[in-house]
Design an enzyme around this catalytic site. Sequence first.
Site, short mmCIF file in Angstrom:
data_model
loop_
_atom_site.label_atom_id
_atom_site.label_comp_id
_atom_site.label_asym_id
_atom_site.label_seq_id
_atom_site.Cartn_x
_atom_site.Cartn_y
_atom_site.Cartn_z
N ASP A 214 0.83 -0.97 0.05
CA ASP A 214 0.04 0.02 -0.15
C ASP A 214 0.77 1.25 -0.12
OD1 ASP A 214 -2.75 0.93 0.42
OD2 ASP A 214 -2.00 1.84 2.18
N GLU A 263 14.49 -14.39 0.23
CA GLU A 263 14.56 -15.47 1.10
C GLU A 263 13.49 -16.53 1.12
OE1 GLU A 263 14.98 -14.17 5.06
OE2 GLU A 263 16.24 -12.49 4.68
C1 GLC Z 1 -4.26 2.91 -0.58
C2 GLC Z 1 -5.49 2.28 -0.43
C3 GLC Z 1 -6.71 3.11 -0.03
C4 GLC Z 1 -6.39 3.49 1.38
C5 GLC Z 1 -4.92 4.35 1.38
C6 GLC Z 1 -4.40 4.74 2.50
O1 GLC Z 1 -4.21 4.03 -1.81
O2 GLC Z 1 -5.57 1.46 -1.75
O3 GLC Z 1 -7.69 2.24 0.00
O4 GLC Z 1 -7.40 4.45 1.58
O5 GLC Z 1 -3.93 3.75 0.76
O6 GLC Z 1 -4.01 3.38 3.22
#
Ligand code: GLC
Length: 523
Positions: A214, A263
């Site tokens: 993310d 790993e």
């Molecule tokens: C990314 C995710 C989104 C979330 C953001 C904060 O963009 O896809 O859904 O709100 O990160 O974590």
Amino acid sequence: MRRSVDGRGEGANGSLWWQDAVFYQIYVRSFADSDGDGIGDLEGVRSRLGYLELLGVDALWLTPFFRSPMADHGYDVADPRDVDPLFGDLAAFDALVAEAHARGIKVTIDVVPNHTSSEHAWFRAALAARPGSPERERYVFRDGRGPSGEHPPNNWVSAFGGPAWTRVPDGQWYLHLFAPEQPDLNFANPEVHADLERTLRFWLNRGVDGFRIDVAHGMAKPPGLPDMDPRADPSGMSSYFDPRFDNDGVHEIHQRIRKVLDEYPGTMAVGEVWVPDEERLARYLRPDELHLAFNFRLVLTHFDADAMRGTIERSLANAQPSTWTLSNHDVWRQVSRYGGGAQGVLRARAMALVELALPGVVYLYNGEELGLGNVELPPEAMADPRARTSGAAHSRDVARVPIPWEGGEPPFAFSTNAATWLPMPEDWAALTVEAQLEDTGSTLSLYRHALELRRDHPAFDGGEIEWYGAPAGCFAFRRAPGGLVCVLNTSASPVALPPGEVLLTSTELVEGRLPPDAAAWLV
Ligand code: GLC
């Protein structure tokens, strides 16, 4: 089977399983609810694995199911190494992985390194500690500007709108590129790195095949935290000066992540990387960094053959392997982006054939195989934190409504509970999995057929594409050396198809011609 992949994930010709895989994103809250609370869960996913096998996807991406107060539906993680009771427990996760693997489906999961929840033990400790303490050093705390520090430390805005800083009672401010409930971590702190590695190993040891990282362009913050150009887009996609995202320091973080994954042979990571151009994207794909990075260009390109061709050419020239996607839980569903209604569905079907004809990796988002569009929701039903700060028009909930499985009315067997976490529309009865499964003309049948051909037919071999001349508003390319030809018609008139045997069309041909808003595959 064209591909034979051994236990370590290596194909007969040395290719790795993920290099041409079709991933299927499961927004866990909205996929299938096993316990009747109106919210999807891990056991619900396990119970629907037969469907995913039938659909023909290679791998799953599960959105966050970790312990969380759910301010951003799980992207605010309070404990990254446990399952939130809302979604099940570790035993349910293990059972899901085991059964998916038994069916030949890989399992990848989200990891959220950029921030934690404000309920994470570290952040609570930081609030309880004094300015300058080691507890605060795990996050980005700063004194404010102005005579008594009453102004935020800089002018950064949150990707959800509003300031990226929140003041705490002792007068300091903390940074959150997203909601105030999502404080940013400080990756200059070795403890933060060590904890991320622990999280990666925790899930790798439980058998996951990879991660979706993310905000993979957001973890590094530049020294001094200089002001951003106020014209920059909150989401970080404009070319104005924007030090919130894509700092050079982020690459060292990816190198460290890669060392851990190396790993565990056969595992992979894909980054959520929103950057304004392909050259910047390619930097994340250097051999010691991410295996894959989402290319969001198809999402951002309107339904026009020239524009789509430009996007595809630029992408293939720069960032390899390409990781194509037409939608996810953060953007409008493609049916609605292309205008909605019957035409939106036709165009979305056409683009599915374009995407699945391209060399590289494809990520599908749950529900796109049913031709679902956005759902109009009453403002009081909105649950997305972005709707709170930027207004209902910016809510991502419209693309997060639960999946319709069976029956004639909500909740369409998504749940036994009619009070689903977002309301489901009455008019989805014709779009359920049950209604589409046996209908050869349905969008679900189109996806199943396309995935089967893509997996098994030799015409899909090869990483090169060659463009043909095509009428205005159309394009045609050939995959080499396999030989698949893909034609897209975004013009207002039917067009003749090039010579060859038709493998699949996104809609019925009209007197042998490809109608508007349609695509065809030929060999
Ligand atoms: C990314 C995710 C989104 C979330 C953001 C904060 O963009 O896809 O859904 O709100 O990160 O974590």
